[in-house]
Write a protein that holds these residues in place. Sequence first.
Motif, PDB file in Angstrom:
ATOM      1  N   LEU A   1       0.823  -1.207   0.000  1.00  0.00           N
ATOM      2  CA  LEU A   1       0.000   0.000   0.000  1.00  0.00           C
ATOM      3  C   LEU A   1       0.859   1.261   0.000  1.00  0.00           C
ATOM      4  CD1 LEU A   1      -2.660  -0.987   2.694  1.00  0.00           C
ATOM      5  CD2 LEU A   1      -2.972  -0.965   0.206  1.00  0.00           C
ATOM      6  N   THR A   2       0.329   2.314  -0.604  1.00  0.00           N
ATOM      7  CA  THR A   2       0.953   3.625  -0.460  1.00  0.00           C
ATOM      8  C   THR A   2       0.637   4.166   0.929  1.00  0.00           C
ATOM      9  OG1 THR A   2      -0.986   4.847  -1.264  1.00  0.00           O
ATOM     10  CG2 THR A   2       0.584   4.035  -2.929  1.00  0.00           C
ATOM     11  N   ASP A   3       1.360   5.194   1.354  1.00  0.00           N
ATOM     12  CA  ASP A   3       1.086   5.787   2.668  1.00  0.00           C
ATOM     13  C   ASP A   3      -0.306   6.413   2.701  1.00  0.00           C
ATOM     14  OD1 ASP A   3       3.444   4.986   3.771  1.00  0.00           O
ATOM     15  OD2 ASP A   3       4.440   6.929   3.604  1.00  0.00           O
ATOM     16  N   ALA A   4      -0.769   6.950   1.582  1.00  0.00           N
ATOM     17  CA  ALA A   4      -2.115   7.520   1.537  1.00  0.00           C
ATOM     18  C   ALA A   4      -3.165   6.431   1.736  1.00  0.00           C
ATOM     19  CB  ALA A   4      -2.340   8.242   0.210  1.00  0.00           C
ATOM     20  N   GLU A   5      -2.958   5.266   1.118  1.00  0.00           N
ATOM     21  CA  GLU A   5      -3.887   4.147   1.302  1.00  0.00           C
ATOM     22  C   GLU A   5      -3.830   3.629   2.739  1.00  0.00           C
ATOM     23  OE1 GLU A   5      -3.912   2.227  -3.202  1.00  0.00           O
ATOM     24  OE2 GLU A   5      -2.233   1.811  -1.842  1.00  0.00           O
ATOM     25  N   ARG A   6      -2.650   3.570   3.307  1.00  0.00           N
ATOM     26  CA  ARG A   6      -2.521   3.167   4.711  1.00  0.00           C
ATOM     27  C   ARG A   6      -3.251   4.147   5.621  1.00  0.00           C
ATOM     28  NH1 ARG A   6       3.020   3.663   6.267  1.00  0.00           N
ATOM     29  NH2 ARG A   6       2.502   2.566   8.209  1.00  0.00           N
ATOM     30  N   ALA A   7      -3.199   5.427   5.283  1.00  0.00           N
ATOM     31  CA  ALA A   7      -3.894   6.435   6.084  1.00  0.00           C
ATOM     32  C   ALA A   7      -5.401   6.263   5.999  1.00  0.00           C
ATOM     33  CB  ALA A   7      -3.485   7.836   5.638  1.00  0.00           C
ATOM     34  N   ALA A   8      -5.915   6.017   4.791  1.00  0.00           N
ATOM     35  CA  ALA A   8      -7.358   5.830   4.614  1.00  0.00           C
ATOM     36  C   ALA A   8      -7.843   4.603   5.384  1.00  0.00           C
ATOM     37  CB  ALA A   8      -7.696   5.707   3.128  1.00  0.00           C
ATOM     38  N   LEU A   9      -7.157   3.481   5.200  1.00  0.00           N
ATOM     39  CA  LEU A   9      -7.529   2.272   5.933  1.00  0.00           C
ATOM     40  C   LEU A   9      -7.300   2.443   7.429  1.00  0.00           C
ATOM     41  CD1 LEU A   9      -6.112  -0.485   3.560  1.00  0.00           C
ATOM     42  CD2 LEU A   9      -8.503  -0.268   4.272  1.00  0.00           C
ATOM     43  N   GLY A  10      -6.184   3.075   7.797  1.00  0.00           N
ATOM     44  CA  GLY A  10      -5.869   3.277   9.209  1.00  0.00           C
ATOM     45  C   GLY A  10      -6.923   4.089   9.928  1.00  0.00           C
ATOM     46  N   TYR A  11      -7.470   5.094   9.245  1.00  0.00           N
ATOM     47  CA  TYR A  11      -8.535   5.891   9.849  1.00  0.00           C
ATOM     48  C   TYR A  11      -9.778   5.037  10.082  1.00  0.00           C
ATOM     49  CZ  TYR A  11     -12.472   9.070  10.177  1.00  0.00           C
ATOM     50  OH  TYR A  11     -13.636   9.686  10.579  1.00  0.00           O
ATOM     51  N   VAL A  12     -10.188   4.280   9.073  1.00  0.00           N
ATOM     52  CA  VAL A  12     -11.410   3.482   9.185  1.00  0.00           C
ATOM     53  C   VAL A  12     -11.281   2.434  10.286  1.00  0.00           C
ATOM     54  CG1 VAL A  12     -12.864   1.787   7.992  1.00  0.00           C
ATOM     55  CG2 VAL A  12     -12.153   3.879   6.808  1.00  0.00           C
ATOM     56  N   VAL A  13     -10.144   1.748  10.357  1.00  0.00           N
ATOM     57  CA  VAL A  13     -10.014   0.655  11.327  1.00  0.00           C
ATOM     58  C   VAL A  13      -9.747   1.156  12.740  1.00  0.00           C
ATOM     59  CG1 VAL A  13      -9.199  -0.905   9.523  1.00  0.00           C
ATOM     60  CG2 VAL A  13      -7.526   0.276  10.972  1.00  0.00           C
ATOM     61  N   THR A  14      -9.540   2.459  12.913  1.00  0.00           N
ATOM     62  CA  THR A  14      -9.349   3.012  14.254  1.00  0.00           C
ATOM     63  C   THR A  14     -10.597   2.848  15.113  1.00  0.00           C
ATOM     64  OG1 THR A  14      -7.699   4.647  13.543  1.00  0.00           O
ATOM     65  CG2 THR A  14      -8.943   5.168  15.539  1.00  0.00           C
ATOM     66  N   PHE A  15     -11.773   2.893  14.499  1.00  0.00           N
ATOM     67  CA  PHE A  15     -13.011   3.024  15.266  1.00  0.00           C
ATOM     68  C   PHE A  15     -13.845   1.748  15.330  1.00  0.00           C
ATOM     69  CE2 PHE A  15     -11.740   7.146  13.602  1.00  0.00           C
ATOM     70  CZ  PHE A  15     -11.627   7.854  14.786  1.00  0.00           C
ATOM     71  N   ILE A  16     -13.371   0.675  14.705  1.00  0.00           N
ATOM     72  CA  ILE A  16     -14.085  -0.601  14.733  1.00  0.00           C
ATOM     73  C   ILE A  16     -13.065  -1.693  14.994  1.00  0.00           C
ATOM     74  CG2 ILE A  16     -15.490  -2.228  13.394  1.00  0.00           C
ATOM     75  CD1 ILE A  16     -16.611   0.163  11.880  1.00  0.00           C
ATOM     76  N   GLY A  17     -13.427  -2.673  15.779  1.00  0.00           N
ATOM     77  CA  GLY A  17     -12.474  -3.682  16.206  1.00  0.00           C
ATOM     78  C   GLY A  17     -12.014  -4.617  15.103  1.00  0.00           C
ATOM     79  N   SER A  18     -10.767  -5.056  15.210  1.00  0.00           N
ATOM     80  CA  SER A  18     -10.216  -6.066  14.292  1.00  0.00           C
ATOM     81  C   SER A  18      -9.420  -7.066  15.128  1.00  0.00           C
ATOM     82  CB  SER A  18      -9.331  -5.415  13.224  1.00  0.00           C
ATOM     83  OG  SER A  18      -8.266  -4.680  13.810  1.00  0.00           O
ATOM     84  N   ALA A  19     -10.145  -7.819  15.973  1.00  0.00           N
ATOM     85  CA  ALA A  19      -9.522  -8.788  16.872  1.00  0.00           C
ATOM     86  C   ALA A  19      -8.488  -8.112  17.765  1.00  0.00           C
ATOM     87  CB  ALA A  19      -8.895  -9.936  16.083  1.00  0.00           C
ATOM     88  N   CYS A  20      -8.878  -7.025  18.404  1.00  0.00           N
ATOM     89  CA  CYS A  20      -7.970  -6.281  19.286  1.00  0.00           C
ATOM     90  C   CYS A  20      -7.843  -7.001  20.629  1.00  0.00           C
ATOM     91  CB  CYS A  20      -8.507  -4.864  19.521  1.00  0.00           C
ATOM     92  SG  CYS A  20      -8.678  -3.877  18.019  1.00  0.00           S
ATOM     93  N   GLU A  21      -6.604  -7.209  21.077  1.00  0.00           N
ATOM     94  CA  GLU A  21      -6.377  -7.840  22.376  1.00  0.00           C
ATOM     95  C   GLU A  21      -5.123  -7.262  23.010  1.00  0.00           C
ATOM     96  OE1 GLU A  21      -5.491 -12.031  22.139  1.00  0.00           O
ATOM     97  OE2 GLU A  21      -4.952 -11.828  20.026  1.00  0.00           O
ATOM     98  N   TRP A  22      -5.073  -7.314  24.333  1.00  0.00           N
ATOM     99  CA  TRP A  22      -3.924  -6.773  25.038  1.00  0.00           C
ATOM    100  C   TRP A  22      -2.692  -7.614  24.739  1.00  0.00           C
ATOM    101  CZ3 TRP A  22      -5.165  -2.185  26.356  1.00  0.00           C
ATOM    102  CH2 TRP A  22      -6.450  -1.893  26.798  1.00  0.00           C
ATOM    103  N   ASP A  23      -1.584  -6.950  24.534  1.00  0.00           N
ATOM    104  CA  ASP A  23      -0.309  -7.622  24.303  1.00  0.00           C
ATOM    105  C   ASP A  23       0.260  -8.000  25.673  1.00  0.00           C
ATOM    106  OD1 ASP A  23       1.981  -8.636  23.275  1.00  0.00           O
ATOM    107  OD2 ASP A  23       2.711  -6.767  22.385  1.00  0.00           O
ATOM    108  N   GLY A  24      -0.115  -9.189  26.140  1.00  0.00           N
ATOM    109  CA  GLY A  24       0.151  -9.578  27.516  1.00  0.00           C
ATOM    110  C   GLY A  24      -0.977  -9.065  28.396  1.00  0.00           C
ATOM    111  N   GLU A  25      -0.673  -8.608  29.595  1.00  0.00           N
ATOM    112  CA  GLU A  25      -1.669  -7.992  30.463  1.00  0.00           C
ATOM    113  C   GLU A  25      -1.801  -6.510  30.112  1.00  0.00           C
ATOM    114  OE1 GLU A  25      -3.585  -9.455  32.701  1.00  0.00           O
ATOM    115  OE2 GLU A  25      -2.690 -11.413  32.263  1.00  0.00           O
ATOM    116  N   ALA A  26      -3.018  -5.969  30.253  1.00  0.00           N
ATOM    117  CA  ALA A  26      -3.218  -4.533  30.003  1.00  0.00           C
ATOM    118  C   ALA A  26      -2.386  -3.724  30.994  1.00  0.00           C
ATOM    119  CB  ALA A  26      -4.693  -4.181  30.152  1.00  0.00           C
TER     120      ALA A  26
END
Length: 225
Positions: free
Chosen positions: A76-101
């Motif tokens: 991806l270009t950085d612009a495409e990463r920015a567009a996707l990065g913005y969208v995925v900021t607000f909806i979960g994508s299997a988010c879990e704590w890296d070890g304990e929170a």
Amino acid sequence: MKALLLLFLLLVSGCSTVETDTAIAEVASGIPLTETEAYTSANRKIRFLWREQVYDAGLQDSVSTIVIDQALADQLTDAERAALGYVVTFIGSACEWDGEANEELSNLKCRALTALDLGYQCSDQHLGFLQNWFRNDQDVLARLASCPRVPFTASSQQTFNEVYLTTQGDKIQVWFSASGVNVPMNVSWQWTEENDFLVQDDAISLVKVDQSEVVRGELGLEKGL
């Protein structure tokens, strides 16, 4: 704990069944799919994220699991990463704590952000990259200031079913289907959304959001679960 985790995954899987067909995505965006290998074409629509049933040995069951096209993410270009990065900021994508929170809750690892090489959720790496690219879009900057940290085991959460990326010249489109559950309220919901971005030099702006009607339903859980 395993039973509770399995419950969450099954709920997400159940909410995902309506919007996971590729044909639905094609109709929603009106743009035909191109060949998967055509990552470098000027006009392309490619699936970035989707779900598959994967067997989990710990849970001894198949669960709906997020899959990401890492080969696409790496190109991806950085612009495409920015567009996707913005969208995925607000909806979960299997988010879990890296070890304990940790005390600052600064070690939440989300699969989509990791694929985009943006670090932990709401980290300086994550937000700094987006704030730089969206520096001319005050509405986006204001929304990023309320970056959420929601692990996938939260009793109320939203998650992706599919995410598609389309790039046409200086225009980038991110289409997705998503679903949510609120276990204490015994409700679920699902919707699709299209976010249109405009790239100008080394900055990007969100120019249009087209969201479908939100379809709501009951989870059908027993009281006290």
